[in-house]
Design a protein around this motif. Structure first.
Motif, PDB file in Angstrom:
ATOM      1  N   TYR A 138      -7.898  39.430 -42.310  1.00  0.00           N
ATOM      2  CA  TYR A 138      -8.680  38.191 -42.390  1.00  0.00           C
ATOM      3  C   TYR A 138      -8.415  37.281 -41.193  1.00  0.00           C
ATOM      4  O   TYR A 138      -9.308  36.532 -40.772  1.00  0.00           O
ATOM      5  N   ARG A 139      -7.217  37.328 -40.635  1.00  0.00           N
ATOM      6  CA  ARG A 139      -6.969  36.577 -39.393  1.00  0.00           C
ATOM      7  C   ARG A 139      -7.867  37.100 -38.273  1.00  0.00           C
ATOM      8  O   ARG A 139      -8.472  36.322 -37.516  1.00  0.00           O
ATOM      9  N   GLU A 140      -7.958  38.423 -38.155  1.00  0.00           N
ATOM     10  CA  GLU A 140      -8.808  39.007 -37.117  1.00  0.00           C
ATOM     11  C   GLU A 140     -10.281  38.688 -37.376  1.00  0.00           C
ATOM     12  O   GLU A 140     -11.046  38.409 -36.440  1.00  0.00           O
ATOM     13  N   MET A 141     -10.669  38.740 -38.663  1.00  0.00           N
ATOM     14  CA  MET A 141     -12.066  38.434 -38.988  1.00  0.00           C
ATOM     15  C   MET A 141     -12.418  37.000 -38.619  1.00  0.00           C
ATOM     16  O   MET A 141     -13.507  36.738 -38.086  1.00  0.00           O
ATOM     17  N   LEU A 142     -11.512  36.081 -38.867  1.00  0.00           N
ATOM     18  CA  LEU A 142     -11.772  34.683 -38.522  1.00  0.00           C
ATOM     19  C   LEU A 142     -11.870  34.490 -37.011  1.00  0.00           C
ATOM     20  O   LEU A 142     -12.700  33.707 -36.531  1.00  0.00           O
ATOM     21  N   SER A 143     -11.049  35.219 -36.264  1.00  0.00           N
ATOM     22  CA  SER A 143     -11.167  35.163 -34.799  1.00  0.00           C
ATOM     23  C   SER A 143     -12.508  35.723 -34.347  1.00  0.00           C
ATOM     24  O   SER A 143     -13.159  35.172 -33.453  1.00  0.00           O
ATOM     25  N   ASP A 144     -12.933  36.817 -35.004  1.00  0.00           N
ATOM     26  CA  ASP A 144     -14.251  37.396 -34.687  1.00  0.00           C
ATOM     27  C   ASP A 144     -15.369  36.429 -35.073  1.00  0.00           C
ATOM     28  O   ASP A 144     -16.382  36.328 -34.368  1.00  0.00           O
ATOM     29  N   HIS A 145     -15.195  35.727 -36.196  1.00  0.00           N
ATOM     30  CA  HIS A 145     -16.208  34.756 -36.613  1.00  0.00           C
ATOM     31  C   HIS A 145     -16.364  33.645 -35.574  1.00  0.00           C
ATOM     32  O   HIS A 145     -17.481  33.222 -35.276  1.00  0.00           O
ATOM     33  N   LEU A 146     -15.248  33.175 -35.027  1.00  0.00           N
ATOM     34  CA  LEU A 146     -15.324  32.146 -33.990  1.00  0.00           C
ATOM     35  C   LEU A 146     -16.045  32.670 -32.753  1.00  0.00           C
ATOM     36  O   LEU A 146     -16.869  31.969 -32.155  1.00  0.00           O
TER      37      LEU A 146
END
Length: 354
Positions: free
Chosen positions: A271-279
């Motif tokens: 989820y940390r990586e997903m949030l970085s991808d979302h940004l």
């Protein structure tokens, strides 16, 4: 008050081992609950203070003593004297900013870590300090306030034929840690449900409110990570401990906790990586929107360059310009300007610029 670190002003200059409460007081006075249990007996009662209370002796039922409220230094000192607790352990118990840790002593095992709860009203993770001291035939637990996630354990204690009633306090400690780690996974799952929905919303409506929400969830995932990662160290040290207080029969269950922590850590990392991808996706979508807007404005301005030129030339009003006296000159120039605009639009369309 800071969430990632607690203010330590009251502890500055104090003698190491002094039980100085660090954190926010959440109840007026501590609440003491004592559960004595064995395969055949169960006694659950609340006490106003420690008067008349003694540690269980060999052969007596196991004791689970839970203290809600960590701010009473006098109570903690009494507990330390009654159960022969190391002063440094008491110092860690009353420090709600203490990093999760596991320590094994000759007569006790000490564990402290965070309990996590998801506050839906404020969209944030709330935490509470939990500490446990395992002794022979006794388990002491400490929390900041009443109300916890251990009701399933208390319910299981009602079952006379269950494993809890027929095992020692080390298995009770495992059961409490199991509840805490399950709640870690539950908190991450709740965060994940919202995080996974960001993808579609970013493409449909990348608003400033959505960007703010993404940043909020990045902060909350980091907060969960701060609690979960040290928990793995606690489990591994508990598995490898040579203390006789953690029996061989309990070790397989402790190892199972390690799998749960690994699963939680994997989810947190994902989820940390997903949030970085979302940004990154948000910035890309906004840049594309800005590019489309600039493209439209550039084409709009480009269309008016020749029209402005024609209007400027036609409006110079020199007497020697024959077209100034042409009867239909006004309509002709408007037609020429309109034709140029249409031709340019057709050219832009052919080049796939529109």
């Amino acid at each position: 008050m800071a969430r990632f670190l607690k203010k330590r002003d009251q502890q500055l200059g104090r003698t190491p081992g002094s039980p100085v409460f660090i954190g926010q007081q959440k109840i007026d006075r501590p609440r003491i609950r004592k559960i004595d249990y064995s395969a055949s007996t169960l006694h659950d009662a609340f006490f106003p203070d420690m008067e008349g209370m003694t540690p269980p002796q060999a052969g007596e039922p196991c004791c689970w003593l839970n203290i809600d409220g960590l701010h009473d230094a006098g109570l903690m000192t009494t507990l330390g004297s009654l159960f022969n607790l190391p002063s440094l352990v008491l110092e860690d118990v009353v420090n709600t900013g203490q990093r999760p840790k596991f320590e094994a002593f000759s007569e006790s095992v000490f564990v402290t870590l965070k309990m996590l709860f998801f506050d839906r009203d404020h969209t944030m993770i709330q935490s509470e300090q939990f500490s446990a001291i395992l002794q022979d035939n006794c388990l002491l637990t400490f929390q900041e306030k009443p109300g916890d996630i251990f009701d399933p354990v208390r319910t299981r204690l009602q079952n006379a034929g269950g494993r809890l009633r027929n095992s020692g306090p080390d298995y009770l400690l495992y059961a409490l840690l199991d509840c805490i780690f399950e709640n870690y996974l539950k908190a991450v799952e709740v965060l994940g449900e919202r995080i996974e929905a960001f993808d579609e919303e970013i493409l449909e409506d990348p608003s400033s409110e959505l960007l703010e929400e993404i940043n909020i969830y990045r902060r909350e995932v980091s907060y969960v990570r701060k609690a979960v990662y040290p928990a793995k160290e606690i489990v591994l040290r508990m598995v490898r401990t040579e203390s006789e207080l953690v029996s061989a029969a309990t070790q397989p269950f402790v190892r199972d906790l390690a799998d749960m922590v690994e699963q939680t850590m994997d989810a947190v990392d994902i989820y940390r990586e997903m949030l970085s991808d979302h940004l990154s996706s948000y910035n890309m979508v906004m840049n594309n929107k800005l590019s489309e807007t600039m493209k439209f404005l550039t084409m709009f301005a480009t269309m008016f360059i020749p029209l402005s030129f024609l209007a400027g030339v036609y409006g110079m009003n020199f007497e020697s310009m024959p077209e100034l006296h042409f009867k239909h000159g006004y309509y002709v120039i408007l037609g020429i300007m309109g034709g140029i605009a249409v031709a340019m639009l057709a050219y832009f369309k052919k080049k796939h610029w529109l």
